[in-house]
Scaffold this motif. Sequence first.
Motif, short mmCIF file in Angstrom:
data_model
loop_
_atom_site.label_atom_id
_atom_site.label_comp_id
_atom_site.label_asym_id
_atom_site.label_seq_id
_atom_site.Cartn_x
_atom_site.Cartn_y
_atom_site.Cartn_z
N ASN A 203 0.98 -1.07 -0.25
CA ASN A 203 0.06 -0.21 0.44
C ASN A 203 1.27 0.96 0.09
N ASP A 204 0.42 2.28 -1.08
CA ASP A 204 0.85 3.40 -0.45
C ASP A 204 0.30 4.58 -0.43
N GLU A 205 0.40 5.92 -0.31
CA GLU A 205 -0.38 6.25 0.33
C GLU A 205 0.23 8.35 -0.15
N GLU A 206 -0.59 8.87 -0.28
CA GLU A 206 -0.67 10.10 -1.42
C GLU A 206 -0.88 11.53 -1.05
N TRP A 207 -0.55 12.86 -0.35
CA TRP A 207 -1.07 13.87 -0.50
C TRP A 207 -0.47 15.07 -0.84
N ASN A 208 -1.25 16.28 -1.31
CA ASN A 208 -1.13 17.56 -1.33
C ASN A 208 -0.94 18.32 -0.94
N ILE A 209 -0.14 19.01 -0.09
CA ILE A 209 -0.09 19.61 0.70
C ILE A 209 0.27 21.14 0.08
N PRO A 210 -0.99 21.63 1.15
CA PRO A 210 -0.67 23.95 0.32
C PRO A 210 -0.14 24.32 1.78
N ALA A 211 1.78 23.71 1.51
CA ALA A 211 2.83 24.35 1.88
C ALA A 211 2.88 26.31 2.84
N GLN A 212 1.87 26.07 3.60
CA GLN A 212 1.93 27.61 4.52
C GLN A 212 0.76 27.62 5.06
N SER A 213 0.61 28.58 5.86
CA SER A 213 -0.58 28.11 7.23
C SER A 213 -1.98 28.51 6.82
N ARG A 214 -1.98 29.13 6.00
CA ARG A 214 -3.75 29.26 5.41
C ARG A 214 -4.15 28.52 4.08
N LYS A 215 -4.51 27.29 4.82
CA LYS A 215 -4.48 25.98 2.88
C LYS A 215 -5.45 26.46 2.25
N SER A 216 -6.46 27.67 3.10
CA SER A 216 -7.79 28.07 2.12
C SER A 216 -7.26 28.22 0.59
N VAL A 225 4.01 14.54 -0.72
CA VAL A 225 3.92 14.19 -0.04
C VAL A 225 3.41 12.52 0.17
N LYS A 226 4.37 11.62 -0.37
CA LYS A 226 3.72 10.20 -0.81
C LYS A 226 4.79 9.04 -0.22
N THR A 227 4.03 7.97 0.47
CA THR A 227 4.65 7.19 1.24
C THR A 227 5.64 5.67 0.02
N LEU A 228 6.32 5.31 -0.02
CA LEU A 228 7.14 4.43 -0.98
C LEU A 228 6.69 2.64 -0.83
N LYS A 229 6.09 2.32 -1.75
CA LYS A 229 5.37 0.92 -1.68
C LYS A 229 6.31 -0.07 -2.22
N ALA A 230 6.23 -1.45 -1.52
CA ALA A 230 7.79 -2.33 -1.75
C ALA A 230 7.96 -2.68 -3.54
N SER A 231 6.56 -1.71 -4.45
CA SER A 231 7.30 -2.01 -6.03
C SER A 231 7.98 -1.59 -6.75
N GLN A 232 7.96 -0.07 -5.48
CA GLN A 232 8.29 0.66 -6.03
C GLN A 232 9.60 1.08 -5.84
N GLN A 233 11.02 2.18 -7.27
CA GLN A 233 12.29 2.22 -6.80
C GLN A 233 12.80 3.03 -5.51
N VAL A 234 13.82 3.13 -4.66
CA VAL A 234 14.11 3.64 -3.73
C VAL A 234 15.23 4.57 -4.63
N PRO A 235 14.66 6.02 -4.45
CA PRO A 235 15.08 7.03 -5.45
C PRO A 235 16.51 7.56 -4.60
N SER A 236 17.76 6.69 -5.37
CA SER A 236 19.09 7.82 -4.86
C SER A 236 19.24 8.72 -3.92
N CYS A 237 19.86 8.97 -2.98
CA CYS A 237 20.23 10.16 -2.17
C CYS A 237 21.79 10.63 -3.25
N THR A 238 21.18 12.00 -3.68
CA THR A 238 22.96 13.09 -4.28
C THR A 238 23.13 13.82 -2.69
N SER A 239 22.81 13.90 -1.80
CA SER A 239 22.71 14.71 -0.83
C SER A 239 22.81 14.49 0.70
N ARG A 240 23.01 13.50 0.91
CA ARG A 240 22.64 13.50 2.19
C ARG A 240 22.79 14.26 3.94
#
Length: 544
Positions: A203-216, A225-240
Amino acid sequence: MGSPKAAKSMLKQRIWRHRLIAPFAAVLITAVLALVVFSGLFAQDPNATSEFTAVNVANTRPVREKSESTGAAASGSPNKEDLAAAASDQDFDDGNSEPNQAFQGTMPAADEGGTATAVPAQLERSTGGSEPEEKQSPPQDQEGEETTAKSGLVQNTTCTPRTGTTICDLSNQRFDICELCGDARTIGRSSTVMYVPQSLTSNDEEWNIPAQSRKSLPWIKKVTVKTLKASQQVPSCTSRHAIPAIVFALGGFTANAWHDFSDVLVPLFLTARQFDQDVQLLITNNQPWFIKKYSAIFHRLTRHNIIDFDADEEVRCYPHVIVGLRSHRDLGIDPNSTLQNYTMMDFRLFVREAYGLPAPEVDIPYRVDKDDFEKKPRIMLIDRGKTRRFMNMPDVLRGLDWFGFEVVRADPRIDSNLEEFVRLVDSCDAMMGVHGAALTNMVFLRSGAVLVHVVPYGIEFMANGFYGAPARDMGLRHVQYSINPDESTLLEKYGGNHTVIKDPEAIRNSGWEKVGEFYMTKQDVVLNMTRFGPSLLKAIEFIV
């Protein structure tokens, strides 16, 4: 309240008390010094050296303990979410600095990776974001990522991965917030933050977040924002990174001083201050003028590079990411809603510290200069530009002078050097102006200073929520003066039988668009200085 004569009498009595006491005090001090000298208390070993070490203060700012809350209970402010359909918000904010005006300070320079250097390079730490190019690169692992174990970095986060609970909370009517603990990866080019759970599922979940305090507001930039599920490839970090990160949006109603603080700076303080500068800010819908204007505040919130999220080509990996900004109410903080029990007093003192203003224990200027017998209380008079202006400004100035004030006339639209303007505000014992965003500059006043708030006809219902309660919560004194219809230019424009004059409640029930049109945009003020006198007397009582 007393009479205007009483106000002048009060000031004169104070001056004469100092004149009579000063000679006796001088004699006493002289006698004490003579006694000390002759008793040898100033004797010192001739080989003694100074215990003080010279300090270069150019790159230092005082760090102060958290102040106690004033305990003032703020009443709720009116809901302004329908303002998106109202008249242009700029019409609600004449008398404020425009975004294209030049503010002094160091403008962050964006590099090719979308990084805006908002703090001096020498303040960068190895626990932070991407190191400046001139610094030695950290060890890399096989994927080209920064290896935290080899570099000795310690993760600066108290958040632990959740199990069985959602990572986003959309229940608040003001804001949406997502908090990712564990393995979080930001992908700026797609405005995405990906959460890699400890155990991948189908299972994976996904949200579209208005990224400020006045979301209306529909035009606030959203972040996926999304959670990765087993069938998806994990993107490699280029900066940790081993520090937390906050992803948020600018825009909205910014370019209006009240909204700058209420919608962005106070919520950012609530969200970021807990990390004590060890946090990286990733900004979508970046407004370079905003970071430049409030660079001192950003310097106190983070010691790391600020990232232009939309231009960022990196896949950044963090142990803790927050998407969105927390907010409690308009220009307000509810201490019971924060783990750190932050207050608006804390916020005001934080802002003053950011600009290097005097410490919290320093009194208002009039009380500090007790030996200046000719000292007058100093009041800043906000001069608005287009709407809600003082139409009888010469009478207002003469009245303030008659009551014994030294008047500093200020137009925040013109006084665009914010670093200098905040010091001008700090030099005043009081601030006076017609209801409007420029009054937000009260955040730069000292504790115990006075806000004299002139409220135009028809908008009394919003006065306390916008400025009264915030002023009291910040440790300031609030004097509200609501004008009569005969002090409003609306009376001459529409006549006494018009609904605008006879029934402001009916206009209010028609919606924010009508309130904005009549009472905020088309109204100016002809202040009756005789009727206004008791309010000035109250301000003097607070100051003296």
